[in-house]
Design a protein around this motif. Structure first.
Motif, short mmCIF file in Angstrom:
data_model
loop_
_atom_site.label_atom_id
_atom_site.label_comp_id
_atom_site.label_asym_id
_atom_site.label_seq_id
_atom_site.Cartn_x
_atom_site.Cartn_y
_atom_site.Cartn_z
N VAL A 58 0.68 -1.18 -0.07
CA VAL A 58 0.03 -0.16 -0.10
C VAL A 58 0.81 1.22 0.10
O VAL A 58 0.50 2.29 -0.64
CB VAL A 58 -1.01 -0.05 1.14
N PHE A 59 2.19 1.22 0.68
CA PHE A 59 3.03 2.32 0.70
C PHE A 59 3.59 2.42 -0.67
O PHE A 59 3.72 3.45 -1.28
CB PHE A 59 3.78 2.36 1.87
N ARG A 60 3.93 1.42 -1.24
CA ARG A 60 4.52 1.50 -2.67
C ARG A 60 3.58 1.95 -3.68
O ARG A 60 3.93 2.76 -4.54
CB ARG A 60 5.11 0.11 -2.98
N ALA A 61 2.35 1.77 -3.26
CA ALA A 61 1.28 2.38 -4.35
C ALA A 61 1.26 3.80 -4.22
O ALA A 61 0.75 4.47 -4.99
CB ALA A 61 -0.20 1.80 -3.98
N VAL A 62 1.16 4.24 -2.79
CA VAL A 62 1.33 5.68 -2.64
C VAL A 62 2.51 6.41 -3.47
O VAL A 62 2.40 7.38 -4.08
CB VAL A 62 1.38 6.01 -1.26
N GLY A 63 3.42 5.69 -3.06
CA GLY A 63 4.75 6.18 -3.97
C GLY A 63 5.79 7.06 -3.02
O GLY A 63 5.11 7.75 -2.04
N ALA A 64 7.05 6.66 -3.45
CA ALA A 64 8.07 7.25 -2.58
C ALA A 64 8.04 8.89 -2.71
O ALA A 64 8.24 9.66 -1.74
CB ALA A 64 9.66 6.72 -2.61
N GLU A 65 7.62 9.36 -3.92
CA GLU A 65 7.56 10.81 -3.89
C GLU A 65 6.64 11.67 -3.02
O GLU A 65 6.74 12.81 -2.92
CB GLU A 65 7.43 11.22 -5.70
#
Length: 207
Positions: A58-65
């Motif tokens: 789910v955090f990878r889907a939000v994205g690091a940026e």
């Protein structure tokens, strides 16, 4: 369950009051997608954490940026907008679970939290429920659910297998000591002060 920003804000404020955490110390992302099979419905990322290839989906889907600007400035939460099979009443207790991790970070500090993350890597995803900090978070969520929900809503949650275990959890007598004993390490504890960047809740398309 479909998670809407306004309801999420209200539930976060109530759960935050229960955990003695200020809502303005959180940044939250609702990923505008349905929860994939076996993916965690909601996740917490401690203030110093980064989104990497090993971070929960789910955090990878939000994205690091999107996540990185809040590093060292806020506790961070992410959840899927569509949570099939989870009743509406589950949102508050699930948030309270994640807020207990945030509370533990503030109480015991980043050095302990890094120990907990190393222990998680040793346990593996299938054994998370046995981790001392997971037992602590589940017990906090269960106690909150019993205070905040009706008997009918509690029964509804108990019929969902992934929630039933949370509601039955018992915390270890000493979360920190048990964690460090399992890991075979010692660490200097120091309470952490988390910034208050102002509560942010954002609906985002998945990366």
């Amino acid at each position: 369950m479909i998670v809407e920003a306004e309801r999420l804000r209200n539930e976060l404020e109530r759960a935050g009051a229960d955990a003695a955490l200020e809502p303005d110390s959180f940044a939250v992302w609702i990923v505008d997608a349905s929860r994939p099979p076996r993916a965690t419905p909601i996740a917490y990322l401690q203030p110093a954490g980064r989104v990497t290839a090993d971070t929960v989906l789910v955090f990878r889907a939000v994205g690091a940026e999107r996540v990185e600007p809040f590093r060292e400035r806020a506790h961070r939460l992410a959840l899927w907008r569509e949570l099939p099979g989870l009743p509406e009443a589950a949102l508050g207790p699930m948030l309270r679970h994640e807020l207990e991790h945030a509370r533990r970070f503030e109480l015991s500090g980043p050095a302990f939290y890094e120990c907990d993350e190393r222990l998680r890597a040793q346990f593996g995803a299938d054994s998370y429920a046995a981790l001392p900090t997971e037992r602590e978070a589940n017990a906090a969520a269960a106690a909150y659910a019993r205070r905040a929900l009706t008997a009918a809503a509690l029964e509804e949650l108990q019929r969902v297998p992934e929630l039933a275990g949370m509601l039955a959890a018992e915390p270890p007598a000493d979360v920190v000591a048990t964690t460090l004993a399992l890991l075979g390490e010692s660490v200097e504890l120091a309470p952490a002060i988390v910034g208050r960047a102002g509560l942010t809740i954002e609906l985002v398309a998945p990366v």
